[in-house]
Scaffold this motif. Structure first.
Motif, PDB file in Angstrom:
ATOM      1  N   SER A  69       0.838  -1.199   0.000  1.00 34.81           N
ATOM      2  CA  SER A  69       0.000   0.000   0.000  1.00 34.81           C
ATOM      3  C   SER A  69       0.873   1.248   0.000  1.00 34.81           C
ATOM      4  O   SER A  69       2.085   1.193   0.248  1.00 34.81           O
ATOM      5  N   ILE A  98      -8.203   3.237  -4.617  1.00 34.42           N
ATOM      6  CA  ILE A  98      -7.854   1.822  -4.657  1.00 34.42           C
ATOM      7  C   ILE A  98      -7.280   1.510  -6.027  1.00 34.42           C
ATOM      8  O   ILE A  98      -7.945   1.672  -7.051  1.00 34.42           O
ATOM      9  N   ASN A  99      -6.026   1.082  -6.049  1.00 39.89           N
ATOM     10  CA  ASN A  99      -5.365   0.675  -7.285  1.00 39.89           C
ATOM     11  C   ASN A  99      -5.538  -0.837  -7.435  1.00 39.89           C
ATOM     12  O   ASN A  99      -5.361  -1.586  -6.476  1.00 39.89           O
ATOM     13  N   ILE A 100      -5.862  -1.277  -8.633  1.00 38.96           N
ATOM     14  CA  ILE A 100      -6.152  -2.687  -8.850  1.00 38.96           C
ATOM     15  C   ILE A 100      -5.488  -3.182 -10.128  1.00 38.96           C
ATOM     16  O   ILE A 100      -5.439  -2.469 -11.134  1.00 38.96           O
ATOM     17  N   THR A 117      -8.112   3.960  -9.838  1.00 39.83           N
ATOM     18  CA  THR A 117      -9.458   4.475  -9.615  1.00 39.83           C
ATOM     19  C   THR A 117      -9.491   5.993  -9.725  1.00 39.83           C
ATOM     20  O   THR A 117      -8.593   6.685  -9.261  1.00 39.83           O
ATOM     21  N   HIS A 122     -14.741   6.584  -6.999  1.00 40.49           N
ATOM     22  CA  HIS A 122     -14.039   5.339  -6.690  1.00 40.49           C
ATOM     23  C   HIS A 122     -14.881   4.120  -7.036  1.00 40.49           C
ATOM     24  O   HIS A 122     -14.362   3.115  -7.492  1.00 40.49           O
ATOM     25  N   MET A 141      -5.146  -5.630  -5.154  1.00 41.58           N
ATOM     26  CA  MET A 141      -5.591  -4.270  -4.851  1.00 41.58           C
ATOM     27  C   MET A 141      -4.747  -3.652  -3.737  1.00 41.58           C
ATOM     28  O   MET A 141      -4.336  -4.349  -2.802  1.00 41.58           O
ATOM     29  N   THR A 143      -4.378   0.391  -1.589  1.00 44.81           N
ATOM     30  CA  THR A 143      -4.791   1.783  -1.463  1.00 44.81           C
ATOM     31  C   THR A 143      -3.583   2.715  -1.541  1.00 44.81           C
ATOM     32  O   THR A 143      -2.471   2.348  -1.182  1.00 44.81           O
ATOM     33  N   GLY A 147      -8.811   5.505   0.201  1.00 45.23           N
ATOM     34  CA  GLY A 147      -9.630   4.663  -0.667  1.00 45.23           C
ATOM     35  C   GLY A 147     -11.029   4.446  -0.137  1.00 45.23           C
ATOM     36  O   GLY A 147     -11.737   3.572  -0.646  1.00 45.23           O
ATOM     37  N   SER A 148     -11.452   5.226   0.847  1.00 53.64           N
ATOM     38  CA  SER A 148     -12.737   4.941   1.485  1.00 53.64           C
ATOM     39  C   SER A 148     -13.796   6.012   1.302  1.00 53.64           C
ATOM     40  O   SER A 148     -14.988   5.713   1.271  1.00 53.64           O
ATOM     41  N   ILE A 167     -12.918  -4.980   3.953  1.00 57.47           N
ATOM     42  CA  ILE A 167     -13.303  -3.854   3.108  1.00 57.47           C
ATOM     43  C   ILE A 167     -14.392  -3.004   3.767  1.00 57.47           C
ATOM     44  O   ILE A 167     -14.437  -1.781   3.599  1.00 57.47           O
ATOM     45  N   TRP A 176      -4.595  -0.468   3.018  1.00 53.08           N
ATOM     46  CA  TRP A 176      -5.296  -1.739   2.793  1.00 53.08           C
ATOM     47  C   TRP A 176      -4.731  -2.414   1.545  1.00 53.08           C
ATOM     48  O   TRP A 176      -4.514  -1.763   0.514  1.00 53.08           O
TER      49      TRP A 176
END
Length: 223
Positions: A69, A98-100, A117, A122, A141, A143, A147-148, A167, A176
């Motif tokens: 993260s 959040i990067n995925i 994102t 998001h 994934m 953050t 990311g929330s 989550i 995260w």
């Protein structure tokens, strides 16, 4: 003759001792004597770098992964798979939220796509990206920053269906990381998720908790 040989030998030994005392530095002699009887120092070879900076190599027939993260303003999220940096600061693929990354290795050749994102939404982009991921793929994934705040409940539910247990507990600027499999099950001994919440009394960075990571080895024959 024996007496003459003895005298000649004694004279030669005396001359050699005198020559050594005059011409050989005393510190060289003492150093040489000190080295006698000492065991040679064995130096360990420099450790060989492993895929995704693991300490030990993954077993044959498995993939290496590492998900890190972000931490603070400067330390950005990183996602590595089989020593390929899917998301990191160097390739410009890191964004707030959040990067995925999705990995599909059907046919034995990993195919990789990634998503950063959009800070303005998001949930929408993230949900589309997950839903469009083919069956039999890995989703990794991490953050960066926060990311929330804009992550809606339907997006959290979708990630929860992938196996996330944290989550719904994600808070403002929580660190995260998560790895999931779509359409198959990951081994139980693989660490799949980790979270670290912001706490002003414990944060490593001003306003941010420390970065966290998960890493491991995934057998290639799961699909």
């Amino acid at each position: 003759l024996r007496l003459f040989a003895f005298l000649l030998t004694s004279l030669a030994a005396w001359y050699l001792g005198y020559f050594a005392a005059v011409h050989v530095p005393q510190n060289s002699v003492s150093t040489a004597f000190q080295k006698i009887g000492k065991k040679p120092v064995l130096r360990a070879p420099a450790p060989r770098r492993q895929k995704c900076d693991h300490w030990t190599p993954c077993p044959p027939g498995s993939f290496a992964f590492r998900v890190l993260s972000g931490g603070g303003k400067q330390r950005r999220a990183k996602i590595c798979f089989e020593d390929e940096q899917l998301i990191n600061e160097g390739n410009g693929q890191v964004g707030s939220g959040i990067n995925i990354a999705i990995v599909d290795w059907k046919g034995g050749v990993p195919r990789i796509t990634s998503c950063v994102t959009d800070p303005t939404d998001h949930s929408g982009e993230l949900m589309d990206f997950i839903r469009n991921a083919p069956e039999g793929t890995l989703l990794l994934m991490a953050t960066h920053d926060d990311g929330s705040t804009r992550l809606k409940n339907d997006a959290k539910k979708l990630i929860e269906e992938l196996g996330s247990k944290e989550i719904k507990n994600i808070k403002f600027r929580s660190s995260w990381v998560f790895i999931a499999a779509k359409g198959f099950k990951l081994p139980d001994n693989i660490q799949k998720e980790k979270i670290n919440h912001s706490d002003q009394t414990k944060n490593r960075y001003k306003g941010w908790p420390a970065e966290i990571q998960i890493e491991g080895c995934i057998p290639r024959n799961l699909i």
